[in-house]
Design an enzyme around this catalytic site. Structure first.
Site: not given
Length: 390
Positions: A129, A131, A368
């Site tokens: 996910l 970047e 996370e």
């Protein structure tokens, strides 16, 4: 009233899982933890041991060759592995993170094709996910997936990808309709050997050094439409729902790291003598370990409560998942720091494990979703009135 008390304790099955994982980790994971940290090598010995015991991806359902463990059992596995070696605990944790989008939104074909090898231990999976320009701002994706007939062509870069280069499979979130913003994000399964997939150099990290973290590059990677996870435009919802479930696993990892540090500090205090007696007899240090133990147990209970919400997919899962991850990781950082203090100068050296545990604990406050993001999630849930009424 007496019949209600078992609700607040682990079942015999869960206690047996804890005992089995702890015995395995004491024998085959903990002895290699310092070397894994020192060399930065992927803990292959730990992986082989976990795989042989079906603890490498315990959450995978039995119909896909997995152990079929519930969310609480999965958290217990991760907690116990983290107590021995935080880097090794990312094997079951990231397998859950990477496979949950497929479980939540994938077709039956995708589940059979990809969950089965993961369940058997023939492959690992990573979650792509983040970047360079999309960390906490997860919707700001630059990776593109352009439809071309019955395929998509992926171009872009993913950063901070755990087990990149080791995993065979990658759940990748990419923009399919830039004009739609977060509603234009879709999810895909990419394989390591797909033409155009490559990896950056391993990051040189403060902690969890045996868990490789790299960038993943997609250069005109052609993906068949059958590898899209769910309908177009549902990727961001899948990503967030995944994190609601997997934040409990990071909380469990944090609890395990903290428990390992507390266990070591307690043993040290009873052996170390100053002024003619064990330092465990000094009241000031007793106050420290009392606080460590209380905070740790509070974190554990919140984590287990969140795991129950994850298993049932309760409406207050987002609150509990974010609260458990945030609280447990803050506790892990405090407990490991205090453990270093309790060992004094020895705690600051690599001859003793608590400095490694302190370095490992830090990442639990960051990945996370940083703990600042978790507090935003918790606050919004509270303001929306989503909290259990006991």
């Amino acid at each position: 009233m007496g019949d209600e008390f078992p609700l607040f304790a682990l079942s015999e099955e869960h206690r047996a899982i804890r005992e089995a994982v702890r015995d395995l980790c004491d024998a085959k994971v903990a002895p290699h933890a310092a070397e894994v940290d020192e060399t930065g090598e992927f803990p292959k010995v730990a992986y082989d041991a976990l795989r042989a015991a079906d603890f490498h991806a315990p959450h995978i359902p039995e119909e896909y060759a997995g152990a079929g463990a519930d969310a609480l059992a999965t958290c217990i596995v991760i907690e116990e592995v983290a107590r021995a070696c935080a880097a090794s605990s990312l094997i079951p944790a990231v397998n859950k993170l990477g496979s949950t989008p497929i479980e939540l939104s994938g077709s039956e074909e995708l589940k059979t094709t990809y969950l089965t090898p993961i369940g058997r231990g023939d492959a690992m999976v990573s979650y792509c996910l983040s970047e360079p320009e999309a960390g906490s701002d997860a919707a700001n994706l630059r990776t593109r997936a352009v439809r071309d007939g019955d395929s998509y062509v992926l171009d872009g870069v993913k950063r901070w990808i755990t087990h990149a280069g080791v995993s065979e499979y990658y759940t990748v979130f990419a923009m399919t309709d830039p004009a739609a913003g977060r509603h234009g994000i879709s999810a895909f399964v990419v394989e390591k050997n797909d033409p155009g997939v490559s990896f950056g150099a391993p990051e040189k990290k403060l902690g969890i050094r045996g868990s490789p973290t790299r960038e993943v590059y997609f250069d005109s990677v052609r993906i068949p439409e059958s590898r899209r996870i769910g309908p177009e435009g549902t990727g961001f919802t899948t990503a967030l729902h995944t994190l609601d479930h997997t934040r409990t696993t990071i909380a469990a990892q944090a609890v395990g790291i903290a428990q390992g540090a507390l266990d070591y500090a307690l043993g040290y205090m009873q052996e170390r003598k100053q002024f003619g007696r064990a330092i465990a007899e000094f009241q000031g240090l007793q106050f420290m370990v009392a606080d460590m133990g209380m905070r740790l147990e509070a974190a554990r209970q919140l984590t287990y409560a969140a795991a129950g919400r994850s298993e049932r997919n309760d409406r207050d899962l987002a609150f509990f998942g974010a609260a458990a991850k945030c609280f447990a990781s803050d506790v892990a950082m405090q407990v490991t720091t205090d453990a270093v203090q309790l060992l004094g100068g020895y705690g600051y050296t690599r001859d003793y494990p608590v400095e490694r545990m302190m370095r490992d604990a830090k990442i639990t406050q960051i990945y996370e979703g940083t703990n600042q993001i978790q507090r935003i999630v918790v606050a919004r849930q509270l303001l929306d009135g989503v909290q259990s009424q006991l």
